[in-house]
Design a protein around this motif. Structure first.
Motif, short mmCIF file in Angstrom:
data_model
loop_
_atom_site.label_atom_id
_atom_site.label_comp_id
_atom_site.label_asym_id
_atom_site.label_seq_id
_atom_site.Cartn_x
_atom_site.Cartn_y
_atom_site.Cartn_z
N LEU A 62 -10.68 35.97 5.00
CA LEU A 62 -10.49 35.65 3.40
C LEU A 62 -9.22 36.33 3.05
N LEU A 63 -8.80 37.57 3.22
CA LEU A 63 -7.73 38.19 2.72
C LEU A 63 -6.61 37.39 3.21
N LEU A 64 -6.52 37.07 4.49
CA LEU A 64 -5.22 36.34 4.84
C LEU A 64 -5.19 34.90 4.16
N LEU A 65 -6.38 34.41 3.84
CA LEU A 65 -6.29 33.00 3.09
C LEU A 65 -6.04 33.33 1.45
N ARG A 66 -6.27 34.30 1.08
CA ARG A 66 -6.27 34.61 -0.38
C ARG A 66 -4.96 33.73 -1.04
N PRO A 67 -3.68 33.73 -0.40
CA PRO A 67 -2.74 33.45 -1.26
C PRO A 67 -2.91 31.61 -1.63
N THR A 68 -3.73 30.73 -0.78
CA THR A 68 -4.03 29.44 -0.80
C THR A 68 -5.49 29.29 -1.61
N LEU A 69 -6.15 30.25 -2.11
CA LEU A 69 -7.35 29.91 -2.62
C LEU A 69 -7.64 30.38 -4.02
N ASP A 70 -8.41 29.53 -4.52
CA ASP A 70 -9.14 29.91 -5.95
C ASP A 70 -10.39 30.45 -5.95
N GLY A 71 -10.96 30.41 -4.98
CA GLY A 71 -12.27 30.91 -4.69
C GLY A 71 -13.09 30.66 -3.57
N LEU A 72 -14.23 31.27 -3.19
CA LEU A 72 -15.18 31.03 -2.16
C LEU A 72 -16.49 30.53 -2.68
N THR A 73 -16.89 29.51 -1.90
CA THR A 73 -18.20 28.87 -2.06
C THR A 73 -19.13 29.39 -1.04
N ILE A 74 -20.14 29.61 -1.29
CA ILE A 74 -21.17 30.06 -0.26
C ILE A 74 -22.54 29.00 -0.38
N SER A 75 -22.75 28.34 0.77
CA SER A 75 -23.81 27.29 0.99
C SER A 75 -24.66 27.66 2.06
N GLY A 76 -25.41 26.52 2.78
CA GLY A 76 -26.28 26.85 3.78
C GLY A 76 -26.61 25.57 4.46
N GLY A 77 -27.87 25.88 5.06
CA GLY A 77 -28.88 27.08 5.23
C GLY A 77 -29.08 27.61 3.72
N GLU A 78 -29.67 28.78 4.01
CA GLU A 78 -30.20 29.19 2.59
C GLU A 78 -29.41 30.65 2.65
N PRO A 79 -28.33 30.92 1.95
CA PRO A 79 -27.82 32.32 1.87
C PRO A 79 -28.41 33.35 1.26
N LEU A 80 -29.38 33.26 0.54
CA LEU A 80 -30.26 34.55 0.14
C LEU A 80 -31.06 35.03 1.09
N LEU A 81 -31.37 34.32 2.37
CA LEU A 81 -32.08 35.08 3.43
C LEU A 81 -31.16 36.07 3.98
N GLN A 82 -29.85 36.24 3.54
CA GLN A 82 -29.17 37.17 3.90
C GLN A 82 -28.23 38.17 2.93
N LEU A 83 -29.29 38.21 1.93
CA LEU A 83 -28.80 38.81 0.55
C LEU A 83 -28.13 40.21 0.85
N PRO A 84 -28.46 41.04 1.36
CA PRO A 84 -27.87 42.44 1.88
C PRO A 84 -26.51 42.32 2.10
N ALA A 85 -26.10 41.58 3.28
CA ALA A 85 -24.90 41.47 3.89
C ALA A 85 -23.99 40.52 2.84
N LEU A 86 -24.64 39.50 2.29
CA LEU A 86 -23.54 38.70 1.53
C LEU A 86 -23.27 39.50 0.22
N THR A 87 -24.19 40.37 -0.34
CA THR A 87 -23.60 41.25 -1.38
C THR A 87 -22.70 42.43 -1.04
N ASN A 88 -22.87 42.73 0.07
CA ASN A 88 -21.63 43.81 0.58
C ASN A 88 -20.24 42.95 0.58
N LEU A 89 -20.24 41.83 1.19
CA LEU A 89 -19.33 40.95 1.66
C LEU A 89 -18.28 40.56 0.46
N LEU A 90 -19.43 40.18 -0.84
CA LEU A 90 -18.68 40.17 -2.18
C LEU A 90 -18.20 41.23 -2.88
#
Ligand code: SF4
Length: 194
Positions: A62-90
């Motif tokens: 994501l840091l490499l892509l950063r200059p080309t991006l406005d944001g990140l979208t998270i979808s699934g699947g159900e993302p909140l089944l992985q809430l701890p790691a997702l929180t750490n990433l964000l």
């Protein structure tokens, strides 16, 4: 891998215009137990499917892509089944970039608020689309798959008009020739003979 330091990923799209306002990377996380009838992504349901990836590796990408991006979208699947790691990433992402974050969840707003750890996650999110897909209320517009889903603008970054202006579908082709159909009203092979 440690569930707080790795995510089970279904697919990563480095650039999308149909998964939220502006230019966005998209993470489709693997695993869903909600079983909404008519779900468009049943291949994301198996909890052991996809591939595990360290959040440090995802962050690097994501840091490499950063200059080309406005944001990140998270979808699934159900993302909140992985809430701890997702929180750490964000949290790590926001220590280094101002990228916006939009999250799709099949859980309702009430269910999400009751989850352990949800305040820390919600603090990293600009827009949350919450609630299960209900085929009888299919909408497929303004990032809402069905009319029962609720929109939560958790920061002042976007307005409802920004969500409504998001294209409903797109076709992405990567450098290997893999084709990904995405968006809230995705094209299908049969209808359009791609
Ligand atoms: S929450 Fe999403 S991925 Fe899970 S069954 Fe419902 S529509 Fe499908």
């Amino acid at each position: 891998m440690n569930p707080a330091t790795a995510l089970r990923l279904h697919h990563f799209e480095p650039l999308s215009l149909a998964n939220g306002p502006g230019r966005r990377a998209v993470l489709w996380l693997q695993g869903c137990t909600l079983a909404c009838p008519g779900c468009f992504n049943p291949q994301t349901h198996p909890l052991e499917g996809g591939q595990q990836i360290a959040i440090t590796d995802l962050l690097q990408e994501l840091l490499l892509l950063r200059p080309t991006l406005d944001g990140l979208t998270i979808s699934g699947g159900e993302p909140l089944l992985q809430l701890p790691a997702l929180t750490n990433l964000l949290q790590a992402l926001h220590r280094q970039t101002p990228l916006s974050v939009l999250l799709f969840s099949g859980f309702t707003w009430t269910q999400i608020q009751a989850m352990p750890g949800s305040p820390a996650l919600l603090a990293e999110i600009d827009v949350l689309l919450a609630g299960p897909y209900q085929a009888k209320q299919r909408l497929a517009h303004g990032l809402l798959g069905s009319a029962n889903k609720t929109v939560h603008l958790l920061s002042s970054r976007y307005q409802l008009t920004d969500l409504q202006a998001t294209p409903p579908a797109e076709v992405c082709i990567d450098e290997t020739g893999q084709i990904v159909l995405s968006g809230i009203d995705p094209l299908t092979w049969n209808d359009h003979e791609l």
